[in-house]
Enzyme design. Structure first.
Site, PDB file in Angstrom:
ATOM      1  N   ASP A 179      -3.686 -86.625 -60.628  1.00 37.00           N
ATOM      2  CA  ASP A 179      -4.534 -85.437 -60.684  1.00 37.00           C
ATOM      3  C   ASP A 179      -3.597 -84.354 -61.178  1.00 37.00           C
ATOM      4  OD1 ASP A 179      -5.651 -82.924 -60.074  1.00 37.00           O
ATOM      5  OD2 ASP A 179      -7.079 -83.915 -58.760  1.00 37.00           O
ATOM      6  N   HIS A 180      -3.733 -83.961 -62.437  1.00 37.27           N
ATOM      7  CA  HIS A 180      -2.676 -83.109 -63.000  1.00 37.27           C
ATOM      8  C   HIS A 180      -2.584 -81.752 -62.316  1.00 37.27           C
ATOM      9  CE1 HIS A 180      -5.859 -81.315 -65.519  1.00 37.27           C
ATOM     10  NE2 HIS A 180      -5.034 -80.334 -65.761  1.00 37.27           N
ATOM     11  N   HIS A 242      -9.797 -82.154 -58.828  1.00 38.31           N
ATOM     12  CA  HIS A 242      -8.905 -80.985 -58.793  1.00 38.31           C
ATOM     13  C   HIS A 242      -9.252 -80.019 -57.642  1.00 38.31           C
ATOM     14  CE1 HIS A 242      -7.835 -82.597 -62.572  1.00 38.31           C
ATOM     15  NE2 HIS A 242      -8.721 -81.973 -63.319  1.00 38.31           N
TER      16      HIS A 242
HETATM   17  C1  BG6 Z   1      -9.526 -81.879 -66.883  1.00 41.85           C
HETATM   18  C2  BG6 Z   1     -10.995 -81.812 -67.163  1.00 41.85           C
HETATM   19  O1  BG6 Z   1      -9.260 -82.764 -65.832  1.00 41.85           O
HETATM   20  O2  BG6 Z   1      -9.056 -80.586 -66.543  1.00 41.85           O
HETATM   21  C3  BG6 Z   1     -11.295 -80.828 -68.268  1.00 41.85           C
HETATM   22  O3  BG6 Z   1     -11.457 -83.108 -67.532  1.00 41.85           O
HETATM   23  C4  BG6 Z   1     -10.703 -79.483 -67.938  1.00 41.85           C
HETATM   24  O4  BG6 Z   1     -12.696 -80.705 -68.468  1.00 41.85           O
HETATM   25  C5  BG6 Z   1      -9.223 -79.620 -67.564  1.00 41.85           C
HETATM   26  O5  BG6 Z   1     -10.836 -78.659 -69.069  1.00 41.85           O
HETATM   27  C6  BG6 Z   1      -8.661 -78.316 -67.058  1.00 41.85           C
HETATM   28  O6  BG6 Z   1      -7.276 -78.445 -66.933  1.00 41.85           O
HETATM   29  P1  BG6 Z   1      -6.332 -77.181 -67.042  1.00 41.85           P
HETATM   30  O7  BG6 Z   1      -4.990 -77.709 -66.694  1.00 41.85           O
HETATM   31  O8  BG6 Z   1      -6.433 -76.675 -68.442  1.00 41.85           O
HETATM   32  O9  BG6 Z   1      -6.847 -76.178 -66.067  1.00 41.85           O
END
Ligand code: BG6
Length: 492
Positions: A179-180, A242
């Site tokens: 989960d980044h 997230h």
């Molecule tokens: C991803 C989603 O996991 O996270 C995307 O699939 C979203 O839809 C993105 O845009 C948002 O990531 P960040 O790091 O740009 O906030």
């Protein structure tokens, strides 16, 4: 000032889906940055694997272009790009038949003693077939780890099936579910803030906190991903993973130590303590929306249906929810969650809104006394603000004003903020699962999400329209104002 570099052990990273968006936008640039930081040993190689018949040279050209497109010009030079590219190799592999697997096996023979990381940057339908072949071709040995990306399933049942397919080949301690958001600096800082400071923890409960808000707002639309997005929607795409992970980090009890299972045990308890939202139509605790044409960053932008190229869709591009954690620490404290595409600005933050003071000693002429709030800003500018009441400077009696103690990480540390993937991929190499989701966590999150999805799928009502460039449908504002509260903008 530069951040401390802790070198990792020799490894080979095999990226399935190596020509795809994730590999080009995130994985290759992240590995390049770590190369530049001097964190990769000489014995660190990357093998791109993809279906289709790319030549080795065509893959190298694609990888080079990915670095040029996604690493700022002042953070790279031709010599280093060439040195990084020398670490790369390519194998054409079919994920759902056996073509190319012997080639991959041969390519990996020289690396058997290193850590082998298999990164499945593919759609989830291929997780099972790839893992099965990794097992059958003898590649899932003790040094091998597998990394998977969300979406891990579409609901609880499909998540269980995926986890079971992966689990047949890899034991849980060698499965890394990314989960980044957990790799973002500000998210890790939340743990530092809570558990490396004495100040907040005694106040971190229902006696002192009025409510919590978590906002992940994006200004972009679905861009080129409408095909995937229309099968997912904001609840699955952002909340199931997230946002619930952020909620867990705010709400969990302090783990006994910061190791992977201790932390994940505490997050799991929070997920289990989440009160079911109930039928969104009757409880009004969940609002879904879909953007219509509007304006963003000063220009006209199309609506979701136009981007999708469809006449109708009941996929939500916005969600607001009122969640509750039913335990002693949080009883009665609402967690308001919202996320959406094409909102007024790109901002992600967690607001801890403290209770108002019990009694004011000041005359009404001093002005209103605002409750304290702690704002943890994830993006775009990471930092922490603590809003306090102070006296307005100068003569003229006592006038009060709310001002922030403001710590911007960029100013405080003057370092480039690494992308989440830089941290996470190297954590896999290190064998550290702390920032990855365990199987039971993913399934517990789906257990909470599934009933909301079910009620929406049976509802006659469509997502509420909102104009692109606004803060979502008015029902989302009503959701919080019904409780006498309002969405807070931490930068205001
Ligand atoms: C991803 C989603 O996991 O996270 C995307 O699939 C979203 O839809 C993105 O845009 C948002 O990531 P960040 O790091 O740009 O906030």
């Amino acid at each position: 000032m530069t951040s401390r570099v802790i070198p990792v052990v020799p490894f080979v990273l095999v990226v399935f889906g190596a020509t795809g968006d994730l590999a080009r936008r995130k994985l290759l640039p992240a590995m390049f940055q770590r190369h530049m930081a001097g964190q990769l040993p000489d014995a660190a190689n990357i093998i791109g694997a993809s279906r289709g018949k790319l030549t080795h040279d065509a893959f190298i050209a694609l990888a080079r272009q990915a670095i040029i497109d996604h690493v700022p010009a002042d953070e790279r030079n031709e010599a280093d790009v060439a040195r990084f590219i020398a670490r790369l190799d390519y194998v054409a592999v079919e994920a759902d038949d056996d073509h190319g697997w012997l080639d991959l096996t041969h390519a990996l023979e020289a690396y058997h003693d290193r850590v082998n990381v298999f990164y499945l940057a593919t759609g989830p339908a291929l997780f099972g077939p790839i893992c099965e072949r990794l097992g059958r071709f003898g590649l899932a040995h003790g040094n091998a780890r597998v990394v998977v990306e969300k979406p891990i399933g579409n609901n609880l049942e499909s998540a269980k099936a995926l986890n079971a397919a992966i689990g047949k080949v890899f034991p849980e301690d060698r499965v890394y579910r990314i989960d980044h958001y957990l790799g973002k600096e500000a998210v890790q800082n939340l743990m530092a803030l809570r558990f490396a400071n004495f100040l907040f923890e005694p106040l971190w409960n229902a006696a002192h906190i009025d409510h919590v808000q978590i906002t992940v707002a994006e200004s972009l639309g679905v861009e080129g991903r409408a095909g995937y997005y229309d099968t997912a929607g904001a609840l699955r795409d952002m909340v199931q993973n997230h946002i619930l992970q952020l909620l867990c980090l705010v709400a969990m009890e302090p783990p006994a130590r910061l190791d992977a299972d201790a932390l994940r045990d505490e997050k799991l308890k929070v997920l289990h303590a989440l009160k079911p939202v109930g039928d969104p139509l009757s409880t009004q605790n969940a609002v879904r929306g879909q953007y219509r044409a509007g304006a963003s960053a000063g220009g006209a932008v199309p609506g979701y249906l136009e981007e999708l190229g469809a006449e109708a869709s009941s996929t939500e591009t916005f969600v607001a929810l009122k969640a509750e954690v039913e335990n002693w620490r949080w009883a009665g404290v609402p967690f308001y969650l919202r996320t959406g595409k094409r909102l007024a600005e790109r901002v992600s933050e967690i607001v801890i809104a403290f209770r108002p003071i019990p009694h004011s000693v000041f005359a009404p002429s001093a002005g209103a006394i605002e409750a304290n709030r702690l704002v943890i800003r994830l993006q775009p500018d990471e930092g922490v603000k603590l809003w306090l009441m102070t006296k307005d400077p100068g003569p003229g009696g006592m006038r009060l004003r709310s001002v922030p103690l403001d710590m911007s990480f960029a100013n405080a540390f003057q370092v480039r903020n690494p992308d989440a993937y830089e941290r996470l991929v190297l954590d896999v190499v290190r064998g550290d699962q702390t920032l990855f989701m365990r199987r039971d966590e993913v399934e517990a999150a789906w257990s909470w999400i599934d009933p909301i999805l079910d009620s929406w799928s049976h509802a006659a009502e469509q997502p509420k329209p909102y104009t692109a460039g606004t803060w979502g449908p008015s029902a989302a504002i009503a959701l919080i104002e019904r409780d006498g509260r309002t969405w807070l903008d931490g930068s205001s």
